[in-house]
Design an enzyme around this catalytic site. Structure first.
Site, PDB file in Angstrom:
ATOM      1  N   LYS A 188    -128.535  76.305  71.547  1.00 20.54           N
ATOM      2  CA  LYS A 188    -128.234  76.442  72.974  1.00 20.54           C
ATOM      3  C   LYS A 188    -128.895  77.679  73.591  1.00 20.54           C
ATOM      4  CE  LYS A 188    -123.836  77.288  73.597  1.00 20.54           C
ATOM      5  NZ  LYS A 188    -123.700  78.658  74.086  1.00 20.54           N
TER       6      LYS A 188
ATOM      7  N   ARG B  13    -115.860  75.254  78.441  1.00 23.42           N
ATOM      8  CA  ARG B  13    -115.668  74.863  77.052  1.00 23.42           C
ATOM      9  C   ARG B  13    -114.318  74.200  76.829  1.00 23.42           C
ATOM     10  NH1 ARG B  13    -119.230  79.170  74.290  1.00 23.42           N
ATOM     11  NH2 ARG B  13    -119.502  78.371  72.215  1.00 23.42           N
TER      12      ARG B  13
ATOM     13  N   ARG C 175    -128.980  82.207  60.221  1.00 16.86           N
ATOM     14  CA  ARG C 175    -129.101  82.899  61.500  1.00 16.86           C
ATOM     15  C   ARG C 175    -128.896  84.401  61.350  1.00 16.86           C
ATOM     16  NH1 ARG C 175    -126.705  80.954  67.273  1.00 16.86           N
ATOM     17  NH2 ARG C 175    -124.668  81.772  66.718  1.00 16.86           N
TER      18      ARG C 175
ATOM     19  N   ARG D 195    -123.838  87.575  62.355  1.00 19.40           N
ATOM     20  CA  ARG D 195    -122.700  87.727  63.255  1.00 19.40           C
ATOM     21  C   ARG D 195    -121.419  87.350  62.523  1.00 19.40           C
ATOM     22  NH1 ARG D 195    -123.686  84.642  68.762  1.00 19.40           N
ATOM     23  NH2 ARG D 195    -121.809  83.511  68.194  1.00 19.40           N
TER      24      ARG D 195
ATOM     25  N   ARG E 226    -115.173  76.801  64.105  1.00 24.44           N
ATOM     26  CA  ARG E 226    -115.731  76.651  65.454  1.00 24.44           C
ATOM     27  C   ARG E 226    -116.068  75.189  65.747  1.00 24.44           C
ATOM     28  NH1 ARG E 226    -120.352  80.910  65.282  1.00 24.44           N
ATOM     29  NH2 ARG E 226    -120.776  80.399  67.442  1.00 24.44           N
TER      30      ARG E 226
HETATM   31  P1  ADP Z   1    -122.117  79.680  70.069  1.00 19.79           P
HETATM   32  O1  ADP Z   1    -122.844  79.032  71.186  1.00 19.79           O
HETATM   33  O2  ADP Z   1    -122.976  79.928  68.906  1.00 19.79           O
HETATM   34  O3  ADP Z   1    -120.817  78.972  69.767  1.00 19.79           O
HETATM   35  P2  ADP Z   1    -121.356  81.798  71.886  1.00 19.79           P
HETATM   36  O4  ADP Z   1    -122.114  83.056  71.860  1.00 19.79           O
HETATM   37  O5  ADP Z   1    -121.554  80.875  73.029  1.00 19.79           O
HETATM   38  O6  ADP Z   1    -121.642  81.114  70.509  1.00 19.79           O
HETATM   39  O7  ADP Z   1    -119.770  82.125  71.817  1.00 19.79           O
HETATM   40  C1  ADP Z   1    -119.235  82.989  70.852  1.00 19.79           C
HETATM   41  C2  ADP Z   1    -117.705  83.032  70.972  1.00 19.79           C
HETATM   42  O8  ADP Z   1    -117.321  83.536  72.270  1.00 19.79           O
HETATM   43  C3  ADP Z   1    -116.984  81.687  70.876  1.00 19.79           C
HETATM   44  O9  ADP Z   1    -116.783  81.277  69.544  1.00 19.79           O
HETATM   45  C4  ADP Z   1    -115.667  81.998  71.613  1.00 19.79           C
HETATM   46  O10 ADP Z   1    -114.771  82.733  70.807  1.00 19.79           O
HETATM   47  C5  ADP Z   1    -116.135  82.900  72.735  1.00 19.79           C
HETATM   48  N1  ADP Z   1    -116.457  82.111  73.947  1.00 19.79           N
HETATM   49  C6  ADP Z   1    -117.693  81.902  74.485  1.00 19.79           C
HETATM   50  N2  ADP Z   1    -117.623  81.113  75.582  1.00 19.79           N
HETATM   51  C7  ADP Z   1    -116.307  80.801  75.739  1.00 19.79           C
HETATM   52  C8  ADP Z   1    -115.578  80.019  76.671  1.00 19.79           C
HETATM   53  N3  ADP Z   1    -116.181  79.379  77.684  1.00 19.79           N
HETATM   54  N4  ADP Z   1    -114.229  79.942  76.514  1.00 19.79           N
HETATM   55  C9  ADP Z   1    -113.597  80.569  75.519  1.00 19.79           C
HETATM   56  N5  ADP Z   1    -114.223  81.322  74.607  1.00 19.79           N
HETATM   57  C10 ADP Z   1    -115.554  81.444  74.701  1.00 19.79           C
END
Ligand code: ADP
Length: 213
Positions: free
Chosen positions: A13, A88, A122, A155, A166
């Site tokens: 993404k 999300r 990663r 990470r 996740r």
């Molecule tokens: P990835 O796309 O690899 O899952 P992100 O960097 O988008 O990772 O998100 C990392 C973490 O940040 C998520 O696992 C969650 O804990 C939090 N997070 C990100 N976006 C949201 C969202 N819209 N609502 C709730 N938590 C979020």
């Protein structure tokens, strides 16, 4: 153009978000990056978000919705935006409906095993957030960021057990959005289990079709 990206973790993404944001000249708004910055800066939001993030859970809707409403009010969003990681949950999607309805939602599709395989390679830069993959997209010298020279890390939420958590969270909380946006007629599926270039081509095709609607 108002675009939202929905995808399971590690679907690429972030990599796709970069060129989409350049192509349409719209700001990329990554909720994950914003939350990580809060954690690093030890803000109140950061303190509340940190544990959930490390465990692979979602941060509470109240926090994320408030953070995003403030972000979307900023001047640079006037001509559109690219949401990378938002909404999300159904509650987030409904909150977004009441302010800014996306023109298109791209859904990057990747199988579970491929996701776990990708995550294990990663590496990220803790300083500038550049992302590498030890096989698919390695840095020039091992474990060092090409852009700023910092030492790369894994990470906390990229560990295999957390990745599986996740994925589970994605299926429960985020996949209902796929039907929600399909019914609205704005969802475009993008096959994302191939290479970065293949995924880019697929996403470009999906966005081009949009122009012909
Ligand atoms: P990835 O796309 O690899 O899952 P992100 O960097 O988008 O990772 O998100 C990392 C973490 O940040 C998520 O696992 C969650 O804990 C939090 N997070 C990100 N976006 C949201 C969202 N819209 N609502 C709730 N938590 C979020």
């Amino acid at each position: 153009m108002k675009i939202a990206l929905i995808s399971p973790p590690a679907s690429g993404k972030g990599t796709q978000a970069k060129w989409i944001s350049r192509k349409f000249d719209i700001p990329r708004i990554s909720t994950g990056a914003m939350l990580r910055k809060h954690v690093a800066d030890r803000t109140e939001v950061g303190m509340l978000a940190q544990e959930d993030m490390n465990q692979g859970k979602l941060v509470s809707d109240d926090i994320v919705i408030k953070m995003m409403e403030a972000r979307l009010r900023k001047e640079d969003c006037k001509n559109g935006f690219l949401l990378d990681g938002y909404p999300r949950t159904m509650r987030q999607a409904r909150a977004l409906e009441s302010t800014e309805v996306p023109d298109v939602v791209l859904y990057l599709e990747v199988g579970d095993e491929e996701i776990v395989r990708r995550m294990s390679g990663r590496r990220v830069c803790p300083n500038c957030e550049a992302v590498y993959h030890i096989i698919n997209d390695p840095p020039e010298s091992e474990d060092v960021c090409d852009k700023c020279g910092s030492k790369l890390i894994i990470r906390e939420d990229d560990k295999e057990e957390t990745v599986r958590k996740r994925l589970e969270v994605f299926k429960e909380e985020t996949s209902p959005l796929v039907s929600f946006y399909t019914e609205k007629g704005i969802l475009r599926r993008v096959e994302a289990s191939g290479s970065i270039e293949e995924t880019r081509n697929n996403a470009e095709r999906a966005l081009e079709q949009l122009g012909n609607l």
